[in-house]
Scaffold this active site. Structure first.
Site, PDB file in Angstrom:
ATOM      1  N   ASP A 170       2.253  12.849  16.505  1.00  0.00           N
ATOM      2  CA  ASP A 170       2.842  11.506  16.483  1.00  0.00           C
ATOM      3  C   ASP A 170       2.948  11.068  17.942  1.00  0.00           C
ATOM      4  OD1 ASP A 170       4.130   9.173  15.915  1.00  0.00           O
ATOM      5  OD2 ASP A 170       5.901  10.073  14.977  1.00  0.00           O
ATOM      6  N   GLU A 214      -3.256   3.981  15.280  1.00  0.00           N
ATOM      7  CA  GLU A 214      -2.682   2.684  15.630  1.00  0.00           C
ATOM      8  C   GLU A 214      -3.106   2.317  17.047  1.00  0.00           C
ATOM      9  OE1 GLU A 214       1.668   3.103  14.681  1.00  0.00           O
ATOM     10  OE2 GLU A 214       0.887   4.960  13.850  1.00  0.00           O
ATOM     11  N   ARG A 260       8.038   2.436  19.846  1.00  0.00           N
ATOM     12  CA  ARG A 260       9.453   2.422  20.216  1.00  0.00           C
ATOM     13  C   ARG A 260       9.750   1.737  21.539  1.00  0.00           C
ATOM     14  NH1 ARG A 260       8.078   6.726  17.294  1.00  0.00           N
ATOM     15  NH2 ARG A 260       9.476   7.192  15.567  1.00  0.00           N
ATOM     16  N   HIS A 286       8.892  -0.490  15.903  1.00  0.00           N
ATOM     17  CA  HIS A 286       7.985  -1.433  15.228  1.00  0.00           C
ATOM     18  C   HIS A 286       8.559  -2.848  15.073  1.00  0.00           C
ATOM     19  CE1 HIS A 286       5.308   1.821  14.803  1.00  0.00           C
ATOM     20  NE2 HIS A 286       5.669   2.294  13.641  1.00  0.00           N
ATOM     21  N   HIS A 324      -1.180  -0.669  10.908  1.00  0.00           N
ATOM     22  CA  HIS A 324      -0.554   0.580  10.500  1.00  0.00           C
ATOM     23  C   HIS A 324      -1.128   1.148   9.196  1.00  0.00           C
ATOM     24  CE1 HIS A 324       2.606   3.595  10.543  1.00  0.00           C
ATOM     25  NE2 HIS A 324       3.133   3.056  11.623  1.00  0.00           N
TER      26      HIS A 324
HETATM   27  C1  GAL Z   1       4.487   5.536  13.385  1.00  0.00           C
HETATM   28  C2  GAL Z   1       5.417   6.226  14.349  1.00  0.00           C
HETATM   29  C3  GAL Z   1       6.137   7.314  13.591  1.00  0.00           C
HETATM   30  C4  GAL Z   1       6.866   6.735  12.390  1.00  0.00           C
HETATM   31  C5  GAL Z   1       5.891   5.916  11.550  1.00  0.00           C
HETATM   32  C6  GAL Z   1       6.560   5.177  10.428  1.00  0.00           C
HETATM   33  O1  GAL Z   1       3.814   4.513  14.029  1.00  0.00           O
HETATM   34  O2  GAL Z   1       4.696   6.743  15.427  1.00  0.00           O
HETATM   35  O3  GAL Z   1       7.052   7.981  14.430  1.00  0.00           O
HETATM   36  O4  GAL Z   1       7.923   5.935  12.832  1.00  0.00           O
HETATM   37  O5  GAL Z   1       5.236   4.972  12.336  1.00  0.00           O
HETATM   38  O6  GAL Z   1       7.158   6.040   9.523  1.00  0.00           O
END
Ligand code: GAL
Length: 391
Positions: free
Chosen positions: A291, A356, A121, A148, A219
């Site tokens: 997360d 990630e 973010r 992203h 991802h």
């Molecule tokens: C991750 C992120 C989560 C969510 C996910 C996609 O990288 O940390 O909060 O956005 O991607 O659903």
């Protein structure tokens, strides 16, 4: 004579039928009995489409140890990772879709994709660089952030396919000046290489013609039992990190770098993911589970261990190594059973986990974090490795 001929024909018909079954139905979760054989696990036709006027395709990397990786040039997505379990039985440990359209659809949670220009973010979709403010398109509605790389980040683009060998592929793209609000014309490439010792290596390189910010990540959602085989709460995770970056309710780092000791975020020794996930702890409620970004110990730019994942049931063991200073451990909290995966089953809540490797979220707005600025004349370089074995 006639009887022998008829018998031969019958045998041929029967053996053809079983080929089909091993490819699409029977076998292990739809896998051919020997995935390294000539038959492909995923159907390439479902990936041969035209998106944004560009051709997409599916590529297979293989090694002599029975491991296979499928890659598409849409989003540089890793569409399957087939790796043996402790009994030598192959299984697909990466969540994903059967056809390229799934990855291009709005509801795709970045399965297998390379994410950029900025992984994770950016607060309010806004940052300042060299005295100029940049406004980025917001794509995280409730939280008003850019997530992203924005609505059409690198995970949504068709990449150029470059050099391709039996065990490696290079993909590249050009992101024009102003793309998704970011300054500078960026040239980016990723090379995926599958080694003989079951490691998938990723090397990213990029250059820009104006100062910009860049944070690339991969991802892939792993489930070491096999994709579509329940959740990952029984997986044992170790993170090589004594610290993490706490977030606020909008999942933006507060700027602190806090010790994990004494919290449910302490994975310095291997612990089952489900063990403390429901603990009454504010960071877990903000993240709806895990997360967060962990700060890798000795993140000194060399190739360091970020973490390991072990699944007792299958014996599969994954090690993640990286040159990056951080790793976002996300355990699929937003998966809710509404997506249908490759083998036809639905991906349940926490049906996969991501590690990630990255710079820290929101770094362009955080003075204390390692810089994500890329200047002209400098080359961005990242190496990350997913190494598989069994225990
Ligand atoms: C991750 C992120 C989560 C969510 C996910 C996609 O990288 O940390 O909060 O956005 O991607 O659903």
């Amino acid at each position: 004579m006639k009887t022998i001929r008829n018998l031969l024909i019958l045998t041929l018909i029967l053996s053809c039928g079983s080929c089909k079954n091993s490819k699409f139905g029977r076998g292990l979760r739809g896998l051919p009995e020997n995935p390294a054989a000539d038959e492909w696990y995923l159907d390439a036709e479902g990936f041969r489409k035209t998106i944004d006027g560009k051709k997409t395709d599916l590529y297979r990397l293989s090694n002599d140890a029975g491991m296979e990786v499928y890659v598409t040039n849409f989003g540089a997505v890793i569409a399957a990772i087939i790796v043996p379990d402790k009994e030598g039985i192959p299984g697909d440990v990466a969540l994903g879709f059967k056809e390229v359209e799934g990855y291009a659809a709005e509801g795709d949670p970045y399965f297998g994709a390379v994410v950029g220009r900025y992984g994770n973010r950016i607060d309010g979709g806004r940052f300042e660089l060299d005295g100029q403010v940049y406004e980025l398109p917001i794509n995280e509605a409730g939280n008003d952030n850019q997530l992203h790389g924005g609505p059409k980040g690198f995970s949504e683009m068709v990449w150029e396919t470059g050099e391709l060998t039996n065990n490696s592929i290079e993909l590249s793209l050009v992101s024009p000046d102003g793309d998704m609000g970011y300054p500078g014309r960026l040239e980016l490439s990723v090379r995926y290489t599958l080694t003989q010792d079951n490691a998938l290596e990723m090397v990213y390189k990029a250059v820009t013609d104006k100062p910009t910010v860049l944070n690339i990540t991969q991802h892939t959602y792993f489930n070491l039992k096999g994709e579509g085989r329940g959740n990952i709460l029984d997986h044992e995770l170790m993170l090589n990190a004594d610290h993490f970056t706490p977030v606020n309710q909008r999942l933006i780092p507060t700027g602190e770098i806090s010790p994990v000791e004494g919290t449910p975020l302490d994975f310095t020794t291997a612990t089952k993911i489900g063990k403390r996930i429901d603990d009454d702890y504010e960071q877990l409620s903000f993240g709806r589970g895990y997360d967060h970004n962990w700060v890798i110990n000795a993140g000194d730019g060399g190739l360091n261990l970020a973490g390991t994942v072990y699944c007792e049931e299958t014996g599969r063991f994954l090690e993640v190594l990286t040159t990056e200073p951080g790793v976002q451990f996300y355990c699929g909290n937003f998966l809710d059973g509404s997506l249908t995966g490759k083998s036809g089953g639905s991906y349940e809540h926490r049906g996969g986990l991501c590690l990630e490797t990255q710079h820290f979220p929101d770094s362009p707005n955080q003075e204390g974090f390692p810089s994500t600025v890329l200047n002209p004349g400098k080359e961005y370089y990242q190496k990350t490795v997913f190494r598989f074995s069994v225990k």
